[in-house]
Design a protein around this motif. Structure first.
Motif, mmCIF file in Angstrom:
data_model
loop_
_atom_site.group_PDB
_atom_site.id
_atom_site.type_symbol
_atom_site.label_atom_id
_atom_site.label_comp_id
_atom_site.label_asym_id
_atom_site.label_seq_id
_atom_site.Cartn_x
_atom_site.Cartn_y
_atom_site.Cartn_z
ATOM 1 N N ASP A 107 39.567 44.980 36.686
ATOM 2 C CA ASP A 107 39.764 43.920 37.679
ATOM 3 C C ASP A 107 39.976 42.556 37.043
ATOM 4 O O ASP A 107 40.165 41.555 37.738
ATOM 5 C CB ASP A 107 38.579 43.872 38.652
ATOM 6 N N ARG A 140 37.857 40.643 35.581
ATOM 7 C CA ARG A 140 36.763 39.694 35.771
ATOM 8 C C ARG A 140 35.768 39.667 34.620
ATOM 9 O O ARG A 140 34.889 38.815 34.586
ATOM 10 C CB ARG A 140 36.029 39.995 37.074
ATOM 11 N N ASP A 184 36.395 51.639 38.115
ATOM 12 C CA ASP A 184 36.068 50.544 39.027
ATOM 13 C C ASP A 184 35.608 49.285 38.302
ATOM 14 O O ASP A 184 35.293 48.280 38.940
ATOM 15 C CB ASP A 184 35.006 50.979 40.036
ATOM 16 N N GLY A 185 35.543 49.308 36.977
ATOM 17 C CA GLY A 185 35.162 48.126 36.214
ATOM 18 C C GLY A 185 33.690 47.779 36.291
ATOM 19 O O GLY A 185 33.282 46.706 35.838
ATOM 20 N N ARG A 186 32.859 48.674 36.816
ATOM 21 C CA ARG A 186 31.424 48.397 36.963
ATOM 22 C C ARG A 186 30.601 49.017 35.841
ATOM 23 O O ARG A 186 29.404 48.765 35.745
ATOM 24 C CB ARG A 186 30.930 48.881 38.322
ATOM 25 N N VAL A 235 45.412 49.864 38.359
ATOM 26 C CA VAL A 235 45.308 50.228 39.776
ATOM 27 C C VAL A 235 46.005 51.549 40.054
ATOM 28 O O VAL A 235 45.406 52.498 40.570
ATOM 29 C CB VAL A 235 45.873 49.116 40.674
ATOM 30 N N GLY A 293 44.493 43.341 33.654
ATOM 31 C CA GLY A 293 43.355 43.268 34.569
ATOM 32 C C GLY A 293 43.706 42.363 35.719
ATOM 33 O O GLY A 293 43.434 41.157 35.686
ATOM 34 N N GLY A 294 44.376 42.904 36.738
ATOM 35 C CA GLY A 294 44.857 42.075 37.831
ATOM 36 C C GLY A 294 45.903 41.096 37.332
ATOM 37 O O GLY A 294 46.829 41.459 36.604
#
Length: 660
Positions: free
Chosen positions: A50, A52, A93-95, A277, A321-322
């Motif tokens: 993402d 972030r 999910d980048g978590r 994505v 990343g986005g």
């Protein structure tokens, strides 16, 4: 004008341009050995899907930790104080951060949600191997569990999905080795690749069981799955039916289409950056001779053009990343790599610009690029007409026609020299040596035909002739003093160095051989029985035969033995330096010590350094420093290079302990 003559003139003209450019640059200051031995404190930067967060490894006090920073301006924080992992992999999910190590797969929560800990064991009796992050389920990883080598029951390979809390899901079980897999958007196993005989075979999975085989990559061809496409197909990197490896798409009905390959028509596809994505390929890297990063969309290309204007000539990798990109810069004059964050307009912000290098526990500055020599791609034509590739590093501000020349041969032999920074070459160039790094036939990255052209002739034959002819071509074109030539290398490169001084003493005045298989055929026979694989799931002997080297071919092994440095020790008339590791897992130390003992018995000029605790890849920094010191000393004594920087007391003690 015949084509061969035209090529030779063009090659010579390119070389003369490089000579003129190097001569025009100022002579650089002499840099300390530590500048080429130090290691970066921070490395392995990776961007969350993402955009972030960014994570990286930090080396402090001999320990490797994992750092995490929220973007754009969060404070870096240490998330794990110690790990033996060599890569950081973001979950879909980048978590979560996945850390595959030598014995376990560790997961770190990246959003403060809790759940850090071991996700699975790796290796061991179950022989679990990390495949990657699950592309459909955010907190999951994919593993292949191989049967124990001595299992009494019918062998079964298992593809597993593992998640925090010890949850495991069996996705597929097979009697044949599972090599690769692709998961669709619903989390279902859609494509499977397994090893069958001498090939990796791809299947499109229906709801029950295996469907028909879609394609086969017969060794030594290689194929790697990248991920599924929205319409049910799969992206793949490989060369199942062509010389060069490229980007392929396999449709749901099995139709295979080549989507991209090197625009220059010379290099294999080296790396692919996927969209986080939809999993579609965004960037393709081809950098066997010159750095090339190809964007697959016009929007990405426009942004890449802006980045290239700031980093001209660099070898680039991009993680998406986005709207934010992580750009990793490498170059022939840039030691290590630099990380940048790229905005939507291509504007670059350096990431961790204050990061240091360290050697011997002390910080070291990154060498100034202005003091580093250019590494020039070159081509020449072998005596049998084959076009060959390599690199020559020309010291700045000197008359290269009167400079000492060092031929540096890469290992493998199925490997290559790329256009980025070479520590050995740059240390020598900084001392005024010309350094020639040939990608002889058998080298990878330049197509299947280039690899197979060796035809297994790795003794004092065609492959070694490529190296000798390339050296003579440089000398004939005004590069290097013909009376001051040496040859160096490690692993296969060390073997080649010993061949060079044994059979071409008129050309090479000395040799440095690191971890050398002095009897290449014997090492091949031992290596293939050690459980190693060049192609997953396929026996080493099968892969080696496909590459033209058959340990079971008595005539070929006899020829390699007869041409080996060991068998021809009596013919050696030049000084050699041999370095070895007592725990070498690829080149057994007994073969090296046997060779050196023969030299000593025959009264030859041989220096032997052995670190009893070292493996094939020398990790101890004092042993690596000893290698450079001893190499510089031998080159000073034999081809009149400069004296080495004096050894510190610690280095002198290390030399005393390990010189035999």
């Amino acid at each position: 004008m015949p084509a061969a003559t035209a090529s030779a003139r063009a090659d010579a003209a390119v070389l003369q341009q490089a000579i003129a450019a190097a001569r025009a640059r100022p002579v650089p200051p002499r840099l300390p050995r530590a500048a080429f031995l130090s290691q970066p404190r921070e490395h392995g930067f990776t961007l969350a899907p993402d955009g972030r967060k960014v994570a990286w490894f930090g080396e402090h006090g001999g320990r490797r930790g994992v750092w995490l920073q929220a973007l754009p301006d969060g404070e870096p924080r240490l998330r794990l104080a110690r790990t033996d992992a060599s890569e950081l992999v973001w979950s879909r999910d980048g978590r979560w951060l996945l850390l595959p190590g030598s014995r376990q797969l560790v997961v770190l929560a990246a959003d403060g949600q809790g759940g850090d800990g071991e996700l699975s064991t790796l290796g061991g009796l179950g022989r679990r191997v990390f495949v990657g992050a699950d592309p459909a389920i955010g907190d999951a990883a994919l593993l292949v569990e191989q049967p124990a080598r001595n299992a009494a029951e019918t062998p079964r390979w298992r593809l597993l999905r593992v998640q925090p809390g010890g949850r495991e899901t069996l996705l597929h079980e097979d009697a044949l080795p599972i090599v690769d897999a692709a998961i669709d958007g619903e989390g279902e196993l859609a494509w499977l690749m397994r090893a069958e005989g001498d090939a990796h075979v791809l299947y499109r999975l229906p709801s029950r069981g295996l469907g028909h085989a879609v394609l086969a990559c017969v060794v030594p061809r290689r194929c790697r799955l990248l991920g599924t496409s929205p319409e049910g197909g799969v992206w793949m990197q490989g060369n199942p039916d062509a010389d060069l490896s490229g980007l392929l798409h396999v449709a749901a009905d099995g139709a295979v289409r080549r989507m991209d390959q090197d625009p220059r028509g010379e290099a294999d596809l080296n790396h692919v950056a996927l969209d986080p994505v939809d999993g579609q390929p965004r960037f393709l890297g081809y950098d066997s001779t010159v750095p090339q990063l190809v964007a697959r969309s016009s929007d990405d290309e426009s942004r890449l053009v802006a980045i290239r204007s700031v980093l001209p000539g660099a070898s680039l990798r991009v993680e998406v990343g986005g709207e934010r990109w992580l750009v990793i810069e490498r170059g022939d004059r840039l030691r290590g790599e630099r990380a940048w964050l790229a905005a939507a307009d291509g504007a670059l912000t350096p990431l961790r610009p204050e990061a240091e290098f360290v050697f011997g526990g002390h910080p070291q500055a990154r060498p100034d690029e202005a003091a580093i020599a250019r590494k020039w791609p070159m081509q020449w034509t072998a005596s049998d007409g084959r076009r060959l590739h390599g690199f020559v590093t020309l010291p700045s501000g000197v008359d290269v026609a009167h400079a000492p020349l060092v031929v540096s041969v890469h290992g493998g032999p199925f490997s290559l020299v790329r256009p980025d920074f070479s520590n050995d070459a740059q240390l020598l160039a900084n001392r005024g040596y010309v350094v020639f790094q040939p990608n002889f036939r058998g080298s990878t990255g330049l197509g299947l035909d280039y690899v197979l052209a060796s035809r297994g002739d790795f003794g004092n034959g065609r492959v070694q002739q490529d190296i000798v002819e390339g050296t003579r071509w440089l000398l004939a074109n005004g590069v290097g003093d013909a009376d001051r030539v040496a040859i160096v290398g490690a692993s296969f490169g060390g073997y080649s160095a010993l061949l060079g001084v044994t059979f071409e003493p008129g050309l090479f005045k000395s040799a440095v051989a690191g971890v050398p298989p002095a009897d290449f055929g014997r090492v091949l026979r031992e290596y293939q029985g050690a459980g190693q694989e060049m192609h997953p799931g396929i026996p080493m002997a099968v892969s080696m035969r496909a590459l033209g080297v058959d340990p079971g071919d008595a005539a070929q092994m006899q020829r390699l033995a007869a041409q080996s440095p060991t068998a021809n020790a009596a013919a050696l008339t030049r000084p050699v330096l041999v370095l070895a590791g007592g725990e070498d897992e690829r080149v057994p130390i007994r073969g090296v010590t046997h060779y050196v003992a023969r030299l000593r018995t025959l009264g030859k000029d041989a220096t032997f350094f052995m670190d009893a605790d070292a493996g094939h890849a020398i990790a101890d920094e004092k042993t690596r420093e000893a290698y450079y010191f001893l190499m510089e000393r031998l080159l000073h004594e034999t081809i009149d290079g400069p004296e080495p920087e004096p050894a510190s007391a610690a280095l002198q003690a290390h030399l005393t302990r390990h010189l035999r």
